[in-house]
Design a protein around this motif. Structure first.
Motif, PDB file in Angstrom:
ATOM      1  N   SER A 269       1.445   3.490   2.458  1.00 25.00           N
ATOM      2  CA  SER A 269       1.820   4.000   3.784  1.00 25.00           C
ATOM      3  C   SER A 269       3.338   3.974   3.940  1.00 25.00           C
ATOM      4  O   SER A 269       3.913   2.936   4.273  1.00 25.00           O
ATOM      5  CB  SER A 269       1.165   3.157   4.885  1.00 25.00           C
ATOM      6  OG  SER A 269      -0.235   3.170   4.764  1.00 25.00           O
ATOM      7  N   HIS A 270       3.969   5.101   3.724  1.00 22.83           N
ATOM      8  CA  HIS A 270       5.425   5.158   3.805  1.00 22.83           C
ATOM      9  C   HIS A 270       5.914   4.891   5.220  1.00 22.83           C
ATOM     10  O   HIS A 270       5.315   5.312   6.204  1.00 22.83           O
ATOM     11  CB  HIS A 270       5.933   6.510   3.312  1.00 22.83           C
ATOM     12  CG  HIS A 270       5.901   6.640   1.826  1.00 22.83           C
ATOM     13  ND1 HIS A 270       6.714   5.908   0.996  1.00 22.83           N
ATOM     14  CD2 HIS A 270       5.115   7.393   1.013  1.00 22.83           C
ATOM     15  CE1 HIS A 270       6.458   6.225  -0.265  1.00 22.83           C
ATOM     16  NE2 HIS A 270       5.491   7.117  -0.279  1.00 22.83           N
TER      17      HIS A 270
ATOM     18  N   THR B  65       8.707   1.732  -0.930  1.00 25.78           N
ATOM     19  CA  THR B  65       8.162   1.744   0.425  1.00 25.78           C
ATOM     20  C   THR B  65       8.976   0.805   1.307  1.00 25.78           C
ATOM     21  O   THR B  65       9.643  -0.106   0.813  1.00 25.78           O
ATOM     22  CB  THR B  65       6.694   1.277   0.446  1.00 25.78           C
ATOM     23  OG1 THR B  65       6.584   0.028  -0.247  1.00 25.78           O
ATOM     24  CG2 THR B  65       5.779   2.305  -0.181  1.00 25.78           C
TER      25      THR B  65
ATOM     26  N   LYS C  28       5.728   2.336   6.991  1.00 27.69           N
ATOM     27  CA  LYS C  28       4.988   1.253   7.650  1.00 27.69           C
ATOM     28  C   LYS C  28       4.079   0.549   6.647  1.00 27.69           C
ATOM     29  O   LYS C  28       2.936   0.202   6.964  1.00 27.69           O
ATOM     30  CB  LYS C  28       4.145   1.782   8.810  1.00 27.69           C
ATOM     31  CG  LYS C  28       4.922   2.300   9.998  1.00 27.69           C
ATOM     32  CD  LYS C  28       3.954   2.731  11.096  1.00 27.69           C
ATOM     33  CE  LYS C  28       4.694   3.269  12.305  1.00 27.69           C
ATOM     34  NZ  LYS C  28       3.755   3.699  13.378  1.00 27.69           N
ATOM     35  N   ALA C  29       4.551   0.349   5.430  1.00 28.42           N
ATOM     36  CA  ALA C  29       3.697  -0.197   4.374  1.00 28.42           C
ATOM     37  C   ALA C  29       3.314  -1.648   4.663  1.00 28.42           C
ATOM     38  O   ALA C  29       4.033  -2.381   5.342  1.00 28.42           O
ATOM     39  CB  ALA C  29       4.406  -0.093   3.030  1.00 28.42           C
TER      40      ALA C  29
ATOM     41  N   ASP D  83       0.854  -1.189   0.000  1.00 21.71           N
ATOM     42  CA  ASP D  83       0.000   0.000   0.000  1.00 21.71           C
ATOM     43  C   ASP D  83       0.889   1.238   0.000  1.00 21.71           C
ATOM     44  O   ASP D  83       2.117   1.142  -0.133  1.00 21.71           O
ATOM     45  CB  ASP D  83      -0.978  -0.019   1.175  1.00 21.71           C
ATOM     46  CG  ASP D  83      -0.281   0.000   2.543  1.00 21.71           C
ATOM     47  OD1 ASP D  83       0.912   0.360   2.616  1.00 21.71           O
ATOM     48  OD2 ASP D  83      -0.937  -0.345   3.541  1.00 21.71           O
TER      49      ASP D  83
ATOM     50  N   ASN E   5      -1.880   6.353  11.122  1.00 17.52           N
ATOM     51  CA  ASN E   5      -1.145   5.079  11.144  1.00 17.52           C
ATOM     52  C   ASN E   5      -0.523   4.808  12.516  1.00 17.52           C
ATOM     53  O   ASN E   5       0.569   4.253  12.622  1.00 17.52           O
ATOM     54  CB  ASN E   5      -0.063   5.058  10.055  1.00 17.52           C
ATOM     55  CG  ASN E   5       0.241   3.641   9.572  1.00 17.52           C
ATOM     56  OD1 ASN E   5      -0.533   2.713   9.820  1.00 17.52           O
ATOM     57  ND2 ASN E   5       1.359   3.473   8.893  1.00 17.52           N
TER      58      ASN E   5
ATOM     59  N   SER F 131       4.981   0.601  -3.992  1.00 17.86           N
ATOM     60  CA  SER F 131       3.580   0.866  -3.696  1.00 17.86           C
ATOM     61  C   SER F 131       2.740   0.838  -4.970  1.00 17.86           C
ATOM     62  O   SER F 131       3.258   0.828  -6.089  1.00 17.86           O
ATOM     63  CB  SER F 131       3.432   2.226  -3.018  1.00 17.86           C
ATOM     64  OG  SER F 131       3.613   3.280  -3.956  1.00 17.86           O
TER      65      SER F 131
ATOM     66  N   ASP G  34      -5.983   7.093  11.042  1.00 14.27           N
ATOM     67  CA  ASP G  34      -5.618   7.845   9.832  1.00 14.27           C
ATOM     68  C   ASP G  34      -4.152   8.273   9.862  1.00 14.27           C
ATOM     69  O   ASP G  34      -3.527   8.459   8.813  1.00 14.27           O
ATOM     70  CB  ASP G  34      -6.510   9.082   9.693  1.00 14.27           C
ATOM     71  CG  ASP G  34      -7.947   8.733   9.323  1.00 14.27           C
ATOM     72  OD1 ASP G  34      -8.181   7.579   8.884  1.00 14.27           O
ATOM     73  OD2 ASP G  34      -8.826   9.594   9.480  1.00 14.27           O
TER      74      ASP G  34
END
Length: 425
Positions: free
Chosen positions: A108-109, A147, A111-112, A106, A292, A141, A290
């Motif tokens: 989420s940089h 990521t 913490k992908a 995904d 993370n 990603s 939101d």
């Protein structure tokens, strides 16, 4: 078709040239047994910590996307050097980045999460009799950015690859001989565990055991990947992490308590003066999600005793305090609530599948801690775990007291040669 194994080597296992060559020799030895090999390597030694320090030398708030570009380089260096060493041993090895290996995450940089593994290139390389080295801890990603998977993410890389290519086993080589009944740095006579179920290992990883990363165990359970956690420094068997059915096949009876785990990386956040109205807790937890930020324990007082206002407390990883504060600040300003944080908290937990059928375990835990003058701030339970949040400076005596109280020590203790855990807290 010959069997396939995924071998993962942690940072201390490739920390210098000698250890990296030793890892290369183990990989080649496995290949010469007729097994096809995919190896996942972490960054060497403290390289990731050094890169993080470099980032903060030039920026007080490094951009997450650029942090991923920076941090992903450490694993690439390890793989390229190991491939050179393997080639010198007479075998053909190729190194791949996470994106080249087909690891899709995904967006989420830092913490992908892995969404998919497109392992066609790995399969082709194996079919051409190559040893494949994959840079751990990273992917690409869905928006085509580099990521990283968070601390310990190379474990997740290895398990995900094992699932994708149908490997017979995922071997996690680390600086300890396996999973212990407690951290041997605290408990000198901690016992090495031969077999642990996925559910037990999940609870242990979630409550502080630093040998295997939580998401890697979760991925292994969901995809049926057998894990063998073993030492990089000798050839003895370590700890097998398997399904409950396989554990039963080995005639392993569930012990009452399997291990005592701990963490000193906890922070408690308390929101004072929350309105007693529906949806407020949802707004708080949504703001943190939101951002993370993962919540562990959460408790709320009885608002009737506070004039219609509630007090909400929860624990988060210590490193997420600043992020959580920033995420909650707009809500705090809107509702007129007070946010208090305490990053000097710890957590001690007991884990064991046998707890499901034995009453009185919680009473014993609380009594033991009370007898040692250790104050419990928060409590969380599952069918096979009891966790207590306590002051960080009382973690060590709590671990020792519980380990002794539940008779977990063993005469066959194997002492680790290196500091306990590749990414132990």
């Amino acid at each position: 078709m010959p069997g396939t194994v995924v071998m993962k080597f942690g940072g201390t296992s490739v920390a210098d040239a000698q250890r990296l060559k030793r890892a290369a020799q183990r990989i080649v030895a496995k290949r010469e047994q007729g097994t096809r090999v995919v190896a996942v390597l972490s960054a060497r030694g403290k390289e990731t910590d050094r890169l993080i320090a470099d980032a903060f030398e030039v920026s007080t708030t490094p951009d997450p996307r650029e942090m991923d570009m920076l941090l992903s380089t450490g694993e690439r260096v390890s793989c390229a050097l190991c491939a050179m060493a393997i080639n010198d041993l007479g075998h053909r090895a190729i190194s791949l980045t996470g994106s080249q290996a087909g690891i899709v995450t995904d967006t989420s940089h830092t913490k992908a999460r892995i969404l998919e593994v497109r392992a066609d290139r790995i399969r082709e390389a194996l079919d051409q009799d190559n040893i494949v080295l994959v840079a751990g801890f990273q992917g690409v990603s869905t928006s085509k950015d580099v990521t990283t998977l968070g601390r310990g993410g190379s474990d997740t890389t290895a398990v995900a690859l094992a699932a994708a290519i149908g490997a017979d086993e995922c071997e996690i080589y680390t600086d300890v001989p396996g999973v212990f009944s407690a951290d041997p740095r605290i408990v000198a006579d901690a016992r090495k565990l031969d077999v642990v179920t996925f559910d037990e290992m999940l609870e242990m990883a979630a409550s502080g055991a630093g040998v295997l990363q939580l998401r890697s165990v979760e991925y292994a359970r969901n995809h049926g990947v057998r894990i063998h956690c073993r030492s990089s420094f000798d050839d003895s068997d370590g700890t097998f992490v398997v399904s409950e059915d396989e554990a039963k096949d080995k005639d392993m009876e569930n012990p009452l308590i399997t291990a005592v785990t701990h963490s000193r990386g906890e922070a408690r956040v308390t929101l004072i003066g929350l309105p007693d109205s529906p949806g407020i807790a949802g707004r708080v937890t949504t703001a943190l999600a939101d951002a993370n930020v993962n919540i562990d324990m959460i408790i709320q007082n009885d608002p009737r005793s506070e004039g219609g206002q509630a007090e909400l407390s929860f624990t988060i990883p210590k490193e997420d305090v600043a992020t959580a504060d920033a995420a909650l600040r707009p809500l705090a300003d809107e509702l007129g609530i007070q946010v208090e944080t305490n990053d000097s908290m710890g957590k001690v937990s007991i884990v064991g599948a046998g707890m499901k059928s034995h009453p009185g375990v919680a009473a014993k835990v609380f009594s033991v801690l009370g007898a040692n003058d250790i104050n419990i701030e928060m409590i969380s339970t599952s069918p096979i775990r009891i966790s207590c949040v306590i002051p960080a400076d009382e973690v060590e005596p709590a671990v020792k007291a519980l380990h002794t109280a539940f008779d977990l020590q063993g005469a066959d203790t194997i002492r680790p040669e290196q500091p306990f855990g590749e990414f132990a807290s």
